[in-house]
Design an enzyme around this catalytic site. Structure first.
Site, PDB file in Angstrom:
ATOM      1  CG  LEU A 149     -31.854  23.789  43.992  1.00 53.30           C
ATOM      2  CD1 LEU A 149     -33.844  23.974  43.948  1.00 53.30           C
ATOM      3  CD2 LEU A 149     -31.579  23.640  42.354  1.00 53.30           C
ATOM      4  CE1 TYR A 193     -27.080  19.601  53.073  1.00 55.41           C
ATOM      5  CE2 TYR A 193     -25.876  17.730  53.383  1.00 55.41           C
ATOM      6  CZ  TYR A 193     -27.073  19.340  52.917  1.00 55.41           C
ATOM      7  OH  TYR A 193     -27.778  19.296  51.310  1.00 55.41           O
TER       8      TYR A 193
END
Ligand code: UDP
Length: 319
Positions: A76, A149
């Site tokens: 994560l 991103y």
């Protein structure tokens, strides 16, 4: 089972750690506290099955030792939050690309099963329909640095699938759609904590753009359950799954809803994107997931409605 969570002191990672401890697992967390915080895990520190390291996933030696002793990895750790990405594109690209490279290389060295947390951002600017895993990606110009991103996470996904294909590494990709809940901060731009905090303080609720852009919000507890379900599902290996909710709302309506549910007298103000994010920004007009695939694979269905979610966040900020 021994489980490693990279980014385990982050908003989502800390909820995942909690759930895995409840399940009786031995949980190892690594986090460099860039956007995560010790506050998120302070209630877990001292639990005899909880271990944490404050370090970067790019520290290969540290990661080697952790992965060697863990059976599964939830990856994560990433640069997240539109505001952070706009302000620090270099850090975004390096963390997301290099970090994942290290995690997958070492997962492969020890043949540990991994789940890569990815993002709905990678679909880009679709408007016509709900987003399904095999859809094309529609990304804007390289001059619009928000898309760094999406590109960095897309490369992560390619890498994960390549490891599955060429090295038989058991890996699954989860694309998260606007995960929200307690412990998420508005610091990096996330809309719901910002709206709720402003509403509770009687400050203006700031809607960026005209507010007609839509999102589907998913409660962090539902996301965590879905990730664990995918990790446990052998048929999910080598594949990609959306994790999201079917409830779609415009940001303008979200502002109204938050205002009403928190009995706030805050005005709702509309702020141009350039003022909110600076130049080089482009928003996604619509983002809503097709969740048929994950429903079929693990019987996933989000339990929290948007009203439940907002209620929970209001309670959280009221302390
Ligand atoms: N947004 C807003 N006010 C805020 C923060 C965000 O109107 O204080 C808008 C943002 O421009 C976007 C949507 O809310 O259209 C969701 O933003 P967020 O950063 O939470 O997630 P995104 O879906 O953009 O990754």
């Amino acid at each position: 089972m021994n489980i490693l969570i990279t980014g385990g002191a982050g908003f989502i990672g800390s909820h995942l750690a909690e759930r895995l401890l409840e399940n009786g697992d031995e949980v190892y967390v690594i986090d460099n506290l860039s956007t995560g915080s010790l506050k998120n895990i302070e209630h877990l520190i001292g639990h005899r099955h909880f271990h944490y390291a404050i370090d970067s996933v790019m520290n290969e030696k540290r990661m080697d030792a952790l992965i060697a002793k863990c059976d599964q990895i939830y990856h994560l750790a990433a640069a997240v939050g539109v505001k952070l990405i706009m302000d620090r594109p270099l850090e975004t690209i390096e963390t997301n690309v290099k970090g994942t490279e290290v995690v997958l290389r070492l997962a492969n060295k020890y043949k540990r099963k991994a789940l890569l947390a990815s993002t709905s951002e990678i679909y880009g600017n679709h408007v016509e329909h709900k987003l399904a895993e095999d859809d094309n990606r529609i990304l804007g110009s390289v001059k619009k640095r928000r898309w760094a991103y999406a590109c960095s996470k897309t490369l992560d996904e390619f890498l994960a699938l390549a490891y599955y294909l060429e090295k038989k590494l058991p890996v699954v990709v989860a694309r998260l759609f606007n995960t929200v809940g307690p412990r998420q901060t508005g610091q990096y731009g996330m809309v719901l904590p910002n709206f709720v905090q402003s509403a509770l303080l009687g400050k203006p609720i700031c809607v960026y753009g005209d507010g007609n852009q839509t999102r589907s919000f998913t409660y962090v507890g539902d996301v965590v359950d879905a990730m664990i379900g995918l990790m446990r599902c052998p048929e999910a290996e080598g594949d990609i799954f959306n994790i999201g909710s079917n409830e779609e709302i415009s940001i303008k309506d979200l502002a109204e809803k938050v205002k009403k549910m928190s009995n706030s007298s805050s005005p709702i103000e509309f702020i141009p994107y350039e003022k909110a994010y600076g130049l080089g920004f482009e928003d996604m007009q619509r983002r809503s997931p097709d969740i048929t695939k994950i429903q079929g694979a693990i019987g996933y269905n989000p339990r929290y409605s948007l009203d439940d979610i907002i209620e929970t966040i209001i309670t959280h900020f009221k302390g």
